[in-house]
Design an enzyme around this catalytic site. Sequence first.
Site, PDB file in Angstrom:
ATOM      1  N   ASP A 103       0.821  -1.210   0.000  1.00  0.00           N
ATOM      2  CA  ASP A 103       0.000   0.000   0.000  1.00  0.00           C
ATOM      3  C   ASP A 103       0.854   1.259   0.000  1.00  0.00           C
ATOM      4  O   ASP A 103       0.709   2.123  -0.854  1.00  0.00           O
ATOM      5  CB  ASP A 103      -1.017   0.014   1.167  1.00  0.00           C
ATOM      6  N   ASP A 106       6.579   4.190   3.669  1.00  0.00           N
ATOM      7  CA  ASP A 106       6.700   5.367   4.525  1.00  0.00           C
ATOM      8  C   ASP A 106       8.184   5.511   4.908  1.00  0.00           C
ATOM      9  O   ASP A 106       8.958   6.075   4.140  1.00  0.00           O
ATOM     10  CB  ASP A 106       5.771   5.141   5.729  1.00  0.00           C
ATOM     11  N   LYS A 134       5.892   8.204   0.650  1.00  0.00           N
ATOM     12  CA  LYS A 134       6.178   9.499   1.273  1.00  0.00           C
ATOM     13  C   LYS A 134       7.691   9.683   1.197  1.00  0.00           C
ATOM     14  O   LYS A 134       8.402   9.307   2.126  1.00  0.00           O
ATOM     15  CB  LYS A 134       5.727   9.498   2.741  1.00  0.00           C
ATOM     16  N   PHE A 155      -0.538  11.760   7.533  1.00  0.00           N
ATOM     17  CA  PHE A 155      -1.170  10.470   7.801  1.00  0.00           C
ATOM     18  C   PHE A 155      -2.476  10.364   7.021  1.00  0.00           C
ATOM     19  O   PHE A 155      -3.305  11.262   7.037  1.00  0.00           O
ATOM     20  CB  PHE A 155      -1.449  10.287   9.297  1.00  0.00           C
ATOM     21  N   ILE A 156      -2.639   9.268   6.315  1.00  0.00           N
ATOM     22  CA  ILE A 156      -3.815   9.096   5.464  1.00  0.00           C
ATOM     23  C   ILE A 156      -4.563   7.795   5.761  1.00  0.00           C
ATOM     24  O   ILE A 156      -3.989   6.865   6.337  1.00  0.00           O
ATOM     25  CB  ILE A 156      -3.423   9.117   3.968  1.00  0.00           C
ATOM     26  N   ASP A 162      -5.543   2.151   6.907  1.00  0.00           N
ATOM     27  CA  ASP A 162      -6.349   2.263   8.124  1.00  0.00           C
ATOM     28  C   ASP A 162      -5.784   3.219   9.153  1.00  0.00           C
ATOM     29  O   ASP A 162      -4.599   3.537   9.162  1.00  0.00           O
ATOM     30  CB  ASP A 162      -6.446   0.895   8.797  1.00  0.00           C
TER      31      ASP A 162
HETATM   32  P1  IMP Z   1       7.149   1.769   6.709  1.00  0.00           P
HETATM   33  O1  IMP Z   1       7.723   0.500   7.256  1.00  0.00           O
HETATM   34  O2  IMP Z   1       7.463   2.945   7.612  1.00  0.00           O
HETATM   35  O3  IMP Z   1       7.519   2.040   5.279  1.00  0.00           O
HETATM   36  O4  IMP Z   1       5.593   1.676   6.826  1.00  0.00           O
HETATM   37  C1  IMP Z   1       4.861   0.874   6.030  1.00  0.00           C
HETATM   38  C2  IMP Z   1       3.515   0.548   6.637  1.00  0.00           C
HETATM   39  O5  IMP Z   1       3.048   1.531   7.588  1.00  0.00           O
HETATM   40  C3  IMP Z   1       2.506   0.565   5.527  1.00  0.00           C
HETATM   41  O6  IMP Z   1       2.412  -0.697   4.927  1.00  0.00           O
HETATM   42  C4  IMP Z   1       1.240   0.961   6.244  1.00  0.00           C
HETATM   43  O7  IMP Z   1       0.591  -0.183   6.716  1.00  0.00           O
HETATM   44  C5  IMP Z   1       1.686   1.816   7.394  1.00  0.00           C
HETATM   45  N1  IMP Z   1       1.530   3.259   7.080  1.00  0.00           N
HETATM   46  C6  IMP Z   1       2.497   4.145   6.767  1.00  0.00           C
HETATM   47  N2  IMP Z   1       1.996   5.372   6.563  1.00  0.00           N
HETATM   48  C7  IMP Z   1       0.658   5.265   6.741  1.00  0.00           C
HETATM   49  C8  IMP Z   1      -0.441   6.207   6.648  1.00  0.00           C
HETATM   50  O8  IMP Z   1      -0.302   7.416   6.361  1.00  0.00           O
HETATM   51  N3  IMP Z   1      -1.674   5.694   6.895  1.00  0.00           N
HETATM   52  C9  IMP Z   1      -1.912   4.388   7.208  1.00  0.00           C
HETATM   53  N4  IMP Z   1      -0.919   3.485   7.298  1.00  0.00           N
HETATM   54  C10 IMP Z   1       0.347   3.910   7.077  1.00  0.00           C
HETATM   55 MG    MG Z   2       0.941  -2.196   5.021  1.00  0.00          MG
END
Ligand code: IMP
Ligand code: MG
Length: 178
Positions: A103, A106, A134, A155-156, A162
């Site tokens: 999805d 981040d 992002k 945050f979305i 979710d």
């Molecule tokens: P990362 O490991 O920081 O890249 O985060 C990845 C996971 O964090 C994604 O697969 C999402 O499930 C969750 N996530 C990151 N940003 C958001 C957001 O803005 N809204 C909802 N879930 C998020």
């Molecule tokens: Mg995810």
Amino acid sequence: MDRIRILDKDFEVSLKNETIQEKVKALAERINHDYEGKNPIMICILNGAFMFAADLVRYLSFQPEIVFARFASYEGTETTGKVTEVMGVTTSLAGRDVIVVEDIVDTGITMYNVLPLLRNKGASSIKIACLLQKPEKLQVDLTVDYCALEIPNDFIVGYGLDYDGFGRNYKDIYTLAK
Ligand code: IMP
Ligand code: MG
């Protein structure tokens, strides 16, 4: 619906489904070009990617195998985090081209930790396709091969994403109201 409330927070619509579809379709066209005549395995990362994956695969012109996996991340003292396989891929990845469908990237820590787990299963190539990224928040050395949309650091929710388990069902994407 331009404004929604989920639990204790208010969100405002920021990406309408029509825009999302255009971007997903454009991404599918790039993937179609790169995988023409191949039959990769697409791994939809649960829970967040279910809606994106469902739309993305309907725009594909080749025949992928579609499987699902779920990983849990642990935020411990280590800065790079750790992920474990909660629901692993049961189909053999040996010698296969793999496209991981996520999805949102981040910090990138989740994907950074998932890739070696998949590499260990003998895939011949692994690429990442995400709906959103992002870029300002990326903390690790991660190549995102396909990204439909880059967004600011907010945050979305919606379209699979979710807030505390809720909000995944909306067809549009909403940003936390300031
Ligand atoms: P990362 O490991 O920081 O890249 O985060 C990845 C996971 O964090 C994604 O697969 C999402 O499930 C969750 N996530 C990151 N940003 C958001 C957001 O803005 N809204 C909802 N879930 C998020
Ligand atoms: Mg995810």
